[in-house]
Design a protein around this motif. Sequence first.
Motif, short mmCIF file in Angstrom:
data_model
loop_
_atom_site.label_atom_id
_atom_site.label_comp_id
_atom_site.label_asym_id
_atom_site.label_seq_id
_atom_site.Cartn_x
_atom_site.Cartn_y
_atom_site.Cartn_z
N ILE A 221 0.81 -1.22 0.00
CA ILE A 221 0.00 0.00 0.00
C ILE A 221 0.85 1.28 0.00
CG2 ILE A 221 -1.74 1.32 1.29
CD1 ILE A 221 -3.01 -1.31 2.09
N PRO A 222 1.87 1.43 0.84
CA PRO A 222 2.64 2.68 0.80
C PRO A 222 3.23 3.02 -0.57
CG PRO A 222 3.11 1.49 2.82
CD PRO A 222 2.30 0.57 1.98
N PRO A 223 3.90 2.09 -1.27
CA PRO A 223 4.41 2.48 -2.59
C PRO A 223 3.31 2.74 -3.61
CG PRO A 223 4.85 0.15 -2.18
CD PRO A 223 4.38 0.74 -0.89
N LEU A 224 2.18 2.03 -3.49
CA LEU A 224 1.06 2.32 -4.39
C LEU A 224 0.50 3.72 -4.14
CD1 LEU A 224 -0.92 -1.08 -4.37
CD2 LEU A 224 0.42 -0.12 -6.25
N MET A 225 0.48 4.13 -2.90
CA MET A 225 0.04 5.49 -2.58
C MET A 225 0.99 6.52 -3.19
SD MET A 225 -2.81 5.74 -0.95
CE MET A 225 -2.63 7.45 -0.42
N GLU A 226 2.28 6.22 -3.19
CA GLU A 226 3.24 7.13 -3.83
C GLU A 226 2.93 7.30 -5.32
OE1 GLU A 226 6.46 8.81 -2.38
OE2 GLU A 226 4.61 8.81 -1.19
N LEU A 227 2.59 6.20 -5.98
CA LEU A 227 2.22 6.29 -7.39
C LEU A 227 0.92 7.07 -7.56
CD1 LEU A 227 2.96 2.68 -8.75
CD2 LEU A 227 4.44 4.69 -8.77
#
Length: 651
Positions: A149-155
């Motif tokens: 979830i954290p890296p997807l939020m960055e995208l």
Amino acid sequence: MDSLNKKGKMTPNFNTTPPKTINDMVTDQMRNNPCCFFCIMKEPDTSLRRSCLATCFNEMSVINRDDQQHVLVLSGLWNIAMAQPDDPEFISLGIFDCMVSLLEKGTNDRSWLFRGQNIYIPYYAAHVIGSYTMNKVEFAEKAVVAGVIPPLMELLRGKISWVEQRVAVRALGHLASYERTFEAVAAYEEELVRLTMNLASTCLDQVYTKFVGVKDENKRSKYHCDLLTRGVGGLEMENRKAEEWASQLQCWSLYLLNCFACKERSLNLICNQGFLVDLCGMWGGLVNHSSPAGVGLIRILCYSKYGRQNISESKQVLENLCHLSRSSDDWQYMGIDCLLLLLKDIDTRYKVIEIVTMFLIDLVELKSLGDRSNLGETITKTLLLDYKQSKFRIKNSHVLKALQQTWELKEERRKREKTMSVEKIEEKRVLVNLIKQQANHVFWLGDVEEAIKMYNEALDTCPLKLRKERMVLYSNRAQCYLLLRDPDAAIRDSTRALCLSNPTNSHGKSLWRRSQAYDMKGLAKESLMDCIMFINSVTTTTTNKRVKIPYYAARMISKQMEATWLFVNAKSKFTRSDDDYEISSNEDDHQLDCDEMMRQMMMMMMEKKSIASGLSTIIEEPLIAKGKNWREMERARRRNKTAFNVMARSM
């Protein structure tokens, strides 16, 4: 190996490197040739293949090279994930941990991202996550534990580009759709909802200005072009795929918002008046056949009291729902559902009744729509829910008159005709046909107003059971209103005729007449849908496999395709004299684009409605070529006029 000492005896060599294990060899291969992943996939020994794949995923997450083959491996994983999203093998071997590492590297290390072909890696990594979390909640749980979830939020925040936002919002939508992983996504609730609302509202503008509207091909992002077309196809294919992806980006954003709206979460954010208006313009349907887009989210909001309250306060949203309810759009039933939910709530009923009534009264004779039966009866009961009390609360005389007419039609007249004998009904059928013939004669003599009066008389005489006869009368009267340039009346009568048709929305003449009326009012989407359905009705009533689309209908579709193009608003906002953006001035090129779009849309709609079987070709009648002399053009004009009149002669 051991060495000899001075006395010739063997002594062990403690500095000798121990033999390599299988994992060590795979690691070395991965460092030198990541493409060996494809060799590993061919390994017949299951345990050996699994061991090698686990090592492969582990090494991919730590290798810091810029080798093109890394992208090939990710591309291969993407293909496998798309083809076999329910296969647990890669999940158990740590693919999510691998994808997380790659995403974090891409979002945190810009120098690494722009080296070699690493720019492609975040897109493929997020897509793999989205594919494997699409169907199985246990996969989604493992993805959350792996920290996706954290890296997807960055995208999602736009750390790279709109292409990565597309796959990120898709993956987050899948994770938010499961009860067991929803709360992990909801940890970012307020930020995520705001970002997704903004993305849904602005993604079309973003894709147009950053890609589709870029005039110079050399100034388009190369890696975007490669991802869109996989290296096959030129500018036309790129634009077509960009349109498809932009629509998906918007629809997947709405899907993610739906996950929160279904749980009545963040409604204070989603029910922003400006965003509700934006939702009305978010059209699924033709580009994404299975997505109801904006109206789907509006209906979810109508299930909650807070949502109904906010929707009832927006006249623009109400009018859009009303137009949808009187259309041949696949999501017509959703528009009707929303209006009925608003009318059944006592707190919103009298906020909307004066707008809604004038549209829903045209649907009271609707028998079925999709899997909904007796829908007209439901609409009637809802409109007349507190008929006697409403007389004192409604100030608009037109609305009161409409409710009165509905009461007389569905209650009093039905009671009177309930005991009517078969012989009496047949007598009335004969009388109605005589009046209709007289009205048709008067119409062709040019006295349209008198024809309307005679059609009124025929409708008052015609029993409710004679649905086919009443359908023709309403349709003929709609033609009269068209000639009098009264589009509202023409839409009302065409809609009533289409409700009486069997199946619903299948009477060709009424569809064409309503399409023209919507065109008069500037309602391009509604006009387009009716025109496409009209052409469908034409193609199904002939046994000739080489069907010619009527010229006037082809022109209407071409016009409305231009008006409803996905990027039409973005183009109007951002068209300027900047060389980076395209300003269309060549009419011939533009016409070719419209013709191609029309052809594609017709093919999609034919397939979607499942009525194209048996049609080998569909040929549009040729446009009049430039350079023809005046006599030829005049003859063509007369032929077109005749084609139009032929339809009316069978009234």
